[in-house]
Write an enzyme that holds these catalytic residues in place. Structure first.
Site, PDB file in Angstrom:
ATOM      1  CD  GLU A 185      -1.411   3.254  -4.060  1.00 61.34           C
ATOM      2  OE1 GLU A 185      -0.756   2.221  -4.313  1.00 61.34           O
ATOM      3  OE2 GLU A 185      -1.395   3.825  -2.964  1.00 61.34           O
ATOM      4  CE  LYS A 195      10.785  -1.483  -7.269  1.00 58.85           C
ATOM      5  NZ  LYS A 195       9.580  -0.983  -7.944  1.00 58.85           N
TER       6      LYS A 195
END
Length: 157
Positions: free
Chosen positions: A81, A23
């Site tokens: 991540e 996002k």
């Protein structure tokens, strides 16, 4: 200390992260669960790494990996991540992600702006692509670690 544990092999379920990668940054990441993060060697340096990643029993792709607290976002918990350098058609939460960390790019650091952070990530991706084209890196792409036994495959992937 960053290189001592490499190559580092890791496998775990993909969980929902903070929802920032896609996002805010336009750079989707696959997050490992807290248990997987805690299984990493405690003396493995935080920072940006590169290596190979495979979702389920799919193809093996280049990846950039962040290990640490993401100073820009002031995380309280350490996270791991992976940004897989490939465009996936859909999310793969709940899938098994297998990674081999093969090299280290830089320590984690804070940034003055979102733009500076995005720019650094783009540079990290380019560096990872260059490094992973080297012969000693390419051979790890073929490692048997990436071939999951049939019983581990979920959702027909």
């Amino acid at each position: 200390a960053a290189m001592r544990h490499l190559p580092y092999f890791c496998r775990g379920e993909v969980v929902k992260g903070f929802g920032r990668g896609s996002k805010e940054l336009g750079i989707p990441t696959a997050n490992f669960s807290e248990q997987v993060v805690e299984s990493f060697p405690s003396d493995m340096s935080t920072g940006i790494y590169y290596g190979w990643a495979c979702v389920g029993n799919g193809d093996v792709h280049k990846m950039v990996l962040s290990i640490g607290w993401n100073p820009f976002y002031k995380n309280i918990k350490k996270s791991v991540e992976a940004h897989i350098i490939h465009t996936f058609k859909e999310d793969f939460y709940g899938e098994i992600l297998s990674i081999v960390i093969t090299g280290y790019i830089r320590p984690e650091k804070n940034f003055d702006s979102l733009e500076a952070l995005i720019s650094a990530i783009q540079e990290d991706i380019e560096e990872a692509k260059r490094q992973l084209d080297l012969p000693d890196q390419l051979k790890l792409k073929e490692d048997n670690f990436f071939h999951l036994p049939e019983s581990k495959i979920v959702n027909n992937h």
